[in-house]
Design an enzyme around this catalytic site. Structure first.
Site, PDB file in Angstrom:
ATOM      1  N   SER A 577       0.904  -1.187  -0.023  1.00  0.00           N
ATOM      2  CA  SER A 577       0.179   0.117   0.111  1.00  0.00           C
ATOM      3  C   SER A 577       0.890   1.244   0.048  1.00  0.00           C
ATOM      4  O   SER A 577       2.152   1.231   0.623  1.00  0.00           O
ATOM      5  CB  SER A 577      -0.898  -0.062   1.277  1.00  0.00           C
ATOM      6  N   TYR A 590      -3.253   0.344  10.286  1.00  0.00           N
ATOM      7  CA  TYR A 590      -3.197  -0.163   8.895  1.00  0.00           C
ATOM      8  C   TYR A 590      -1.856   0.082   8.253  1.00  0.00           C
ATOM      9  O   TYR A 590      -1.060  -0.816   7.778  1.00  0.00           O
ATOM     10  CB  TYR A 590      -4.370   0.577   8.116  1.00  0.00           C
TER      11      TYR A 590
END
Length: 701
Positions: A577, A590
């Protein structure tokens, strides 16, 4: 002894006895060509009647000559390479019957068989591009309106037995004739024609080692005649088999752990196969195979090889057999493969002439293990599966042939002449170049989600087989159904898998090994996302993110690494990500978990390089469309963090935030994965590729 083993010990597996499936209501409105197709599809839909791609059917029908306008007789016959069970009307070759009959003036004997094939295109009716089959003369030289030529197991069992001719006489009392072995071609057509002229009352002819040909005046009568002949043969053999065990009786019982044994064995064998491309594997432990491999006569019969040309063209003339007590001995497995290849090379050298094609792949296609079953290897999954089915046919043939006499395999030189037939070589040379990932096996976690499904589709489009893992059973089933419709059932498998469950992960990779033979490409994609200000980030939220995005990547990557290490190569792709590189406001759990996964990839790149395993990372950003993650709380949480609406305003926000001002889609991420999975990146490992439409914070260097 287990219950199923006791059943095997009591009596031999019996032959299926087919029944007519003809439906007069369906047939009533069909044209003559459609009736031929209907008859063909009925015959081919039942594998007890004819095996995949085997057999051919024909009808002599009236047609109009497009040049003269005259009515002419046209032979409609299954075209080369077709399958009568699945073919459509365009699968038939159409030829002028009168021209086919004139061909004999160019024939001077058996040495002309190959030459005669070259004349068939000159007989084409109405510019049909479907190539005529080598068996066309079997249909054109006989005067009958409707002809079937099939290779059912029960028939070949008679044709491949030392007592087959006597049994044929006993069953049909002279109504079915017998001809000795002759390979397909014009000469065999002449032999059948002449035999029928000399024996005008016969209703069909058994072809030793090959199959049967029969005929009738109508499509329905021909179909039902064929079905009845097969039923007669099956019933006769079942009576001869009786209640005694087959193949001399059982000496090795089916192992209750046989699937797990196969899962461990198949990657080892696959790694030992030589060649430019990896092979795909198929495993079967059907009752017929277990009965055969566990029997007293197994080794004797396996060495003899197959009989019917349809069988050994798919399976090679003989299988590799392995000692079930030595499957964990790598040196034994290696020497077994080497000995098989040396034996195949010897077979080639004994039989090849100066004008024969060069030796092809010497690896075994069929591997048989007592107590475990049958493993087949080929360039793609469908071919591996079909090869296994054909060897299953060969087992049935041996069982029936031994019930009435001695099984008779095809002479080695005859087998070679068919395997290396110039016409067969020409067919192989016409095959298109394989796609880049043919022979490759991919595992994709989170496979039912947007990125996972797009990645699976991209890999399958390039020829890979894919094992989809996901914890959402309904979504997984829906994704698999779509892929089966688009790519076929052979190339896709699924397993319900929570990547945080160590046992489930191990089971999923074992399933991949037994379904395909190993793992070449691993895509770590299963994910979750959560957002909260740091002080509101609970330990449960922190743990959940690390469970899935760090430990989940670790557990799945470890299983993939183990399989790839056995194979000596592989490509692992982590879906990271932008937040794993650039700090994220309000998403500490996250982003930290993604950063941990990214660093795990770098560590694996270090350890994997010595084993030919490449590990790279794709960092997407804001893949909103098609993403299940963005369908839940993550959308609301990220919108709240940016103080905007959850709908189109959020998508617009991320698009305008990017340097290129473009949306990032699942297909864009899949394209990056394909790059790392393919040989295009063969010299890349430890890399990150951002697919984020441009974000300066995420620049890796």
């Amino acid at each position: 002894m287990s219950t199923d083993t006791e059943a095997l010990a009591r009596s031999a597996t019996k032959f299926a006895v087919p029944e007519s499936l003809w439906n007069d209501d369906v047939a009533a409105d069909l044209s003559p060509p459609e009736l031929l197709l209907y008859r063909s599809n009925l015959l081919g839909s039942d594998l007890t009647v004819t095996n995949f791609g085997g057999g051919n059917t024909s009808a002599k029908l009236e047609g109009v000559d497009p040049l003269t306008g005259e009515t002419v007789d046209v032979l409609w016959v299954k075209g080369s390479g077709g399958d009568i069970g699945s073919m459509k009307i365009e699968g038939f070759a159409t030829l002028y019957q009168s021209r086919l009959l004139e061909l004999e003036k160019h024939y001077s004997g058996p040495d002309d068989d190959d030459k005669m094939v070259g004349y068939l295109p000159h007989c084409t009716y109405n510019l049909n591009t479907r190539a005529a089959s080598i068996d066309t003369p079997l249909h054109s030289l006989l005067p009958f309106a409707h002809i079937d030529h099939v290779h059912p197991d029960a028939i070949i069992a008679l044709a491949a037995s030392s007592e087959g001719e006597a049994a044929t006489q006993e069953i049909w009392n002279g109504k079915i004739g017998w001809l000795p072995w002759k390979r397909p071609g014009f000469t065999l057509g002449v032999m059948i024609r002449d035999y029928v002229k000399q024996n005008p009352d016969v209703q069909g002819v058994m072809l030793a080692g090959h199959g049967i040909i029969c005929w009738a005046d109508t499509a329905k009568d021909c179909y039902e005649h064929t079905i009845q002949l097969i039923a007669d043969a099956a019933s006769y053999l079942n009576e001869k088999l009786g209640d005694a065990p087959a193949f001399g009786g059982e000496i090795v019982a089916p192992n209750p752990e046989r699937r797990a044994i196969a899962a461990a064995l198949m990657p080892k064998l696959r790694a030992l196969m030589t060649g430019d491309r990896p092979k795909l594997a198929h495993y079967s432990d059907d009752a017929e195979t277990l009965e055969f491999v566990g029997s007293a006569d197994f080794e004797r019969l396996a060495r003899l090889g197959t009989s019917c040309p349809d069988h050994f063209l798919r399976t090679k003339i003989a299988p590799l057999t392995l000692d079930p007590e030595r499957l964990n001995d790598q040196a034994y497995l290696q020497s077994s493969l080497e000995d098989y290849r040396a034996g195949y090379a010897g077979y080639y050298q004994r039989c090849a002439g100066p004008n024969d094609p060069a030796m092809r792949d010497a690896n075994p296609v069929v591997v048989l293990v007592p107590g475990v079953g049958r493993i087949t290897f080929a360039a793609n999954k469908a071919t591996a599966r079909i090869a296994g089915e054909f060897y299953g046919n060969a087992i049935n043939v041996m069982r029936g042939a031994e019930a009435i006499g001695a099984y008779v395999a095809l002479d080695e030189q005859e087998a070679f002449n068919i395997e290396y037939w110039a016409l067969e070589e020409a067919k192989l040379q016409r095959m298109p170049k394989p796609k880049p990932l043919v022979g490759k096996i991919a595992v994709v976690t989170g496979g039912a989600g947007g990125i996972g499904a797009a990645t699976a589709a991209r890999l399958m489009r390039e020829g890979a087989c894919v094992m989809l893992l996901d914890r959402d059973e309904a979504a997984l089933d829906a994704a698999a159904a779509g892929f089966q419709s688009e790519f076929g059932k052979d190339v896709i498998r699924t397993a319900i898998c929570d990547v945080t469950d160590e046992a489930a992960v191990a089971a999923a990779f074992k399933s991949c090994a037994v379904e395909f033979g190993g793992c070449d490409i691993f895509v770590a994609n299963a994910g979750i996302a959560s957002s909260a200000p740091f002080e509101e980030t609970t330990s449960a939220m922190w743990k959940k993110n690390f469970d899935v995005l760090a430990e989940g990547y670790f557990l799945t990557a470890r299983s993939a690494f183990t399989l790839m290490k056995q194979q000596g190569e592989g490509s692992m792709v982590f879906i990271g990500s932008k937040n794993g590189v650039a700090a994220a406001n309000g998403a500490a759990a996250y982003a930290s978990a993604k950063a941990a996964a990214n660093h795990l990839a770098r560590c694996l790149a270090l350890e994997g390089a010595a084993h030919g395993i490449r590990v790279n990372t794709v960092n997407p950003d804001a893949v909103i469309k098609g993403s299940r993650i963005w369908d839940g709380d993550w959308r609301k949480e990220r919108a709240s963090a940016h103080g905007i609406d959850t709908g189109k305003e959020l998508e617009e926000h991320y698009r305008l935030r990017s340097m290129l001002k473009r949306d990032v889609l699942p297909a864009d991420v899949a394209e990056a994965v394909y790059f790392f999975a393919s040989d295009m990146s063969a010299k890349s490992t430890g890399n990150m590729l951002n697919v984020d439409a441009g974000n300066a914070q995420a620049f890796t260097r």
